[in-house]
Design an enzyme around this catalytic site. Structure first.
Site, PDB file in Angstrom:
ATOM      1  N   HIS A 192      28.567  54.192 -14.917  1.00  0.00           N
ATOM      2  CA  HIS A 192      29.180  53.085 -15.655  1.00  0.00           C
ATOM      3  C   HIS A 192      28.362  52.821 -16.911  1.00  0.00           C
ATOM      4  O   HIS A 192      27.271  52.265 -16.844  1.00  0.00           O
ATOM      5  CB  HIS A 192      29.196  51.857 -14.715  1.00  0.00           C
ATOM      6  CG  HIS A 192      29.740  50.617 -15.331  1.00  0.00           C
ATOM      7  ND1 HIS A 192      29.635  49.378 -14.732  1.00  0.00           N
ATOM      8  CD2 HIS A 192      30.420  50.412 -16.487  1.00  0.00           C
ATOM      9  CE1 HIS A 192      30.210  48.463 -15.501  1.00  0.00           C
ATOM     10  NE2 HIS A 192      30.691  49.064 -16.566  1.00  0.00           N
TER      11      HIS A 192
ATOM     12  N   HIS B 241      27.196  54.150  -7.435  1.00  0.00           N
ATOM     13  CA  HIS B 241      27.516  53.570  -8.742  1.00  0.00           C
ATOM     14  C   HIS B 241      26.214  53.438  -9.539  1.00  0.00           C
ATOM     15  O   HIS B 241      25.238  52.861  -9.067  1.00  0.00           O
ATOM     16  CB  HIS B 241      28.177  52.204  -8.523  1.00  0.00           C
ATOM     17  CG  HIS B 241      28.682  51.552  -9.763  1.00  0.00           C
ATOM     18  ND1 HIS B 241      29.879  51.902 -10.359  1.00  0.00           N
ATOM     19  CD2 HIS B 241      28.156  50.565 -10.533  1.00  0.00           C
ATOM     20  CE1 HIS B 241      30.064  51.144 -11.432  1.00  0.00           C
ATOM     21  NE2 HIS B 241      29.031  50.328 -11.566  1.00  0.00           N
TER      22      HIS B 241
ATOM     23  N   SER C 220      25.807  50.006  -5.572  1.00  0.00           N
ATOM     24  CA  SER C 220      25.295  50.075  -6.939  1.00  0.00           C
ATOM     25  C   SER C 220      23.775  50.098  -6.935  1.00  0.00           C
ATOM     26  O   SER C 220      23.121  49.152  -6.496  1.00  0.00           O
ATOM     27  CB  SER C 220      25.793  48.866  -7.741  1.00  0.00           C
ATOM     28  OG  SER C 220      25.144  48.879  -8.994  1.00  0.00           O
TER      29      SER C 220
ATOM     30  N   ASP D 206      24.599  52.105 -13.003  1.00  0.00           N
ATOM     31  CA  ASP D 206      24.806  51.215 -14.145  1.00  0.00           C
ATOM     32  C   ASP D 206      23.862  51.548 -15.275  1.00  0.00           C
ATOM     33  O   ASP D 206      22.649  51.414 -15.137  1.00  0.00           O
ATOM     34  CB  ASP D 206      24.543  49.766 -13.708  1.00  0.00           C
ATOM     35  CG  ASP D 206      25.666  49.236 -12.849  1.00  0.00           C
ATOM     36  OD1 ASP D 206      26.825  49.291 -13.300  1.00  0.00           O
ATOM     37  OD2 ASP D 206      25.385  48.770 -11.733  1.00  0.00           O
TER      38      ASP D 206
ATOM     39  N   MET E  97      27.466  50.855 -19.930  1.00  0.00           N
ATOM     40  CA  MET E  97      27.558  49.584 -20.656  1.00  0.00           C
ATOM     41  C   MET E  97      26.711  49.774 -21.908  1.00  0.00           C
ATOM     42  O   MET E  97      25.594  49.266 -22.021  1.00  0.00           O
ATOM     43  CB  MET E  97      27.021  48.452 -19.771  1.00  0.00           C
ATOM     44  CG  MET E  97      27.984  48.089 -18.659  1.00  0.00           C
ATOM     45  SD  MET E  97      27.152  47.277 -17.292  1.00  0.00           S
ATOM     46  CE  MET E  97      26.622  48.702 -16.378  1.00  0.00           C
TER      47      MET E  97
ATOM     48  N   ASP F 114      33.898  45.315  -9.715  1.00  0.00           N
ATOM     49  CA  ASP F 114      32.445  45.413  -9.853  1.00  0.00           C
ATOM     50  C   ASP F 114      31.889  44.064 -10.288  1.00  0.00           C
ATOM     51  O   ASP F 114      32.231  43.553 -11.349  1.00  0.00           O
ATOM     52  CB  ASP F 114      32.143  46.497 -10.916  1.00  0.00           C
ATOM     53  CG  ASP F 114      30.663  46.730 -11.162  1.00  0.00           C
ATOM     54  OD1 ASP F 114      29.833  46.222 -10.392  1.00  0.00           O
ATOM     55  OD2 ASP F 114      30.352  47.453 -12.136  1.00  0.00           O
TER      56      ASP F 114
ATOM     57  N   MET G  24      36.112  44.331 -14.276  1.00  0.00           N
ATOM     58  CA  MET G  24      34.822  43.666 -14.057  1.00  0.00           C
ATOM     59  C   MET G  24      35.064  42.267 -13.505  1.00  0.00           C
ATOM     60  O   MET G  24      35.890  41.517 -14.029  1.00  0.00           O
ATOM     61  CB  MET G  24      34.032  43.563 -15.370  1.00  0.00           C
ATOM     62  CG  MET G  24      33.468  44.868 -15.910  1.00  0.00           C
ATOM     63  SD  MET G  24      32.373  45.756 -14.782  1.00  0.00           S
ATOM     64  CE  MET G  24      31.049  44.584 -14.507  1.00  0.00           C
TER      65      MET G  24
ATOM     66  N   MET H  83      22.624  50.595 -18.939  1.00  0.00           N
ATOM     67  CA  MET H  83      22.637  49.476 -19.888  1.00  0.00           C
ATOM     68  C   MET H  83      21.692  49.772 -21.051  1.00  0.00           C
ATOM     69  O   MET H  83      20.571  50.232 -20.829  1.00  0.00           O
ATOM     70  CB  MET H  83      22.175  48.209 -19.179  1.00  0.00           C
ATOM     71  CG  MET H  83      23.002  47.885 -17.955  1.00  0.00           C
ATOM     72  SD  MET H  83      22.352  46.440 -17.127  1.00  0.00           S
ATOM     73  CE  MET H  83      23.574  46.266 -15.816  1.00  0.00           C
TER      74      MET H  83
HETATM   75  C1  DX5 Z   1      26.946  44.457 -13.528  1.00  0.00           C
HETATM   76  C2  DX5 Z   1      26.996  45.894 -13.056  1.00  0.00           C
HETATM   77  C3  DX5 Z   1      27.243  45.979 -11.613  1.00  0.00           C
HETATM   78  C4  DX5 Z   1      26.130  45.430 -10.753  1.00  0.00           C
HETATM   79  C5  DX5 Z   1      26.800  44.698  -9.629  1.00  0.00           C
HETATM   80  O1  DX5 Z   1      26.580  44.444 -14.849  1.00  0.00           O
HETATM   81  O2  DX5 Z   1      28.028  46.589 -13.724  1.00  0.00           O
HETATM   82  O3  DX5 Z   1      27.578  47.295 -11.187  1.00  0.00           O
HETATM   83  O4  DX5 Z   1      25.271  46.418 -10.226  1.00  0.00           O
HETATM   84  O5  DX5 Z   1      25.845  44.019  -8.921  1.00  0.00           O
HETATM   85  P1  DX5 Z   1      26.190  42.945  -7.799  1.00  0.00           P
HETATM   86  O6  DX5 Z   1      27.004  43.648  -6.753  1.00  0.00           O
HETATM   87  O7  DX5 Z   1      24.836  42.526  -7.330  1.00  0.00           O
HETATM   88  O8  DX5 Z   1      26.968  41.838  -8.454  1.00  0.00           O
HETATM   89 ZN    ZN Z   2      28.702  48.609 -12.796  1.00  0.00          ZN
END
Ligand code: DX5
Ligand code: ZN
Length: 222
Positions: A64, A31, A6, A33, A66, A173, A135, A35
């Site tokens: 992903h 991956h 990620s 993320d 969010m 994740d 999650m 946000m």
């Molecule tokens: C969390 C994200 C994850 C994050 C995981 O909000 O969706 O993808 O990058 O990070 P680690 O592996 O550090 O928990």
């Molecule tokens: Zn994620």
């Protein structure tokens, strides 16, 4: 099985070389993320960043979202080079339309459930998705601790997949390292996102191959 480093845990001042590092280390998927500061209390990066990274790598881009309004982001991420877009089951009545739109863009479809959300929130969509993301932390930040209480959910969605003869991948994740990846694999997970557990390691190649070995030896068969 797939391992998806990620990018959230990468050094943001050099995302191109970090992307290459993940690929050279043996990452299957990248991956990404996304946000929006509303669905989760943090902001990461947008489609323009993903577009910059696309020519650097052949990895499958696992985006992903969010975000509270993913409908405005589907096309920009498709154009930026996403291979799959994951949306959240917590968006309730928006979900059917979002799934349809992602398909329409010819991308793979993922559906995520947060720790407080029951897996039944995803149940009606199981035959319409390519991946179900369980999650294992509350989303928003990297580096949080794995929540053991999410393990039964993985078991449940694996059983649904078996009994209904479906083929969606089961991704986890949040707080994933070799030890927690093994726990998830025993329950039926086959796709492992890891930020801190991989990017923060000096030798990412070693970290990935350890995780892969551990998961393979502990794969759920029945
Ligand atoms: C969390 C994200 C994850 C994050 C995981 O909000 O969706 O993808 O990058 O990070 P680690 O592996 O550090 O928990
Ligand atoms: Zn994620």
């Amino acid at each position: 099985m797939k391992i998806a480093p990620s990018l959230l845990a990468a050094d943001f001042s050099k995302l191109k070389s970090e992307t290459k590092r993940a690929e050279k280390a043996g990452g299957d998927w990248l991956h990404l993320d996304i946000m929006d500061g509303h669905f989760v209390p943090n902001i990461s990066f947008g489609p323009d960043v993903v577009k910059t990274l696309r020519p650097e790598s052949k990895m499958f881009f696992d985006v992903h979202l969010m975000c509270s309004r993913p409908e405005i982001l589907l096309e920009p991420f498709a154009q930026a080079g996403a291979d799959q877009i994951i949306i959240h089951a917590e968006l309730n009545e928006k979900v059917p339309d979002l799934i349809w739109k992602i398909r329409e863009l010819n991308l793979k479809v993922g559906l995520a459930v947060n720790p407080p959300t029951a897996p039944t929130a995803a149940e009606t969509y199981l035959n319409k998705i390519d991946l179900l993301l369980v999650m294992t932390v509350n989303p928003g930040f990297g580096g949080q601790s794995f929540m053991e209480e999410c393990l039964p959910k993985i078991q449940q969605v694996w059983e649904w997949r078996q009994s209904r003869g479906l083929g969606y991948r089961i991704e986890v994740d949040g707080g994933i390292d070799t030890k927690t990846a093994i726990e998830c694999s025993r329950m039926g997970a086959d796709t492992f996102v890891s930020g801190t557990g991989l990017f923060k390691k000096r030798d990412m190649k070693k970290a990935i191959s350890r995780m892969r070995d551990g998961v393979e030896k502990n794969r759920r068969r029945n």
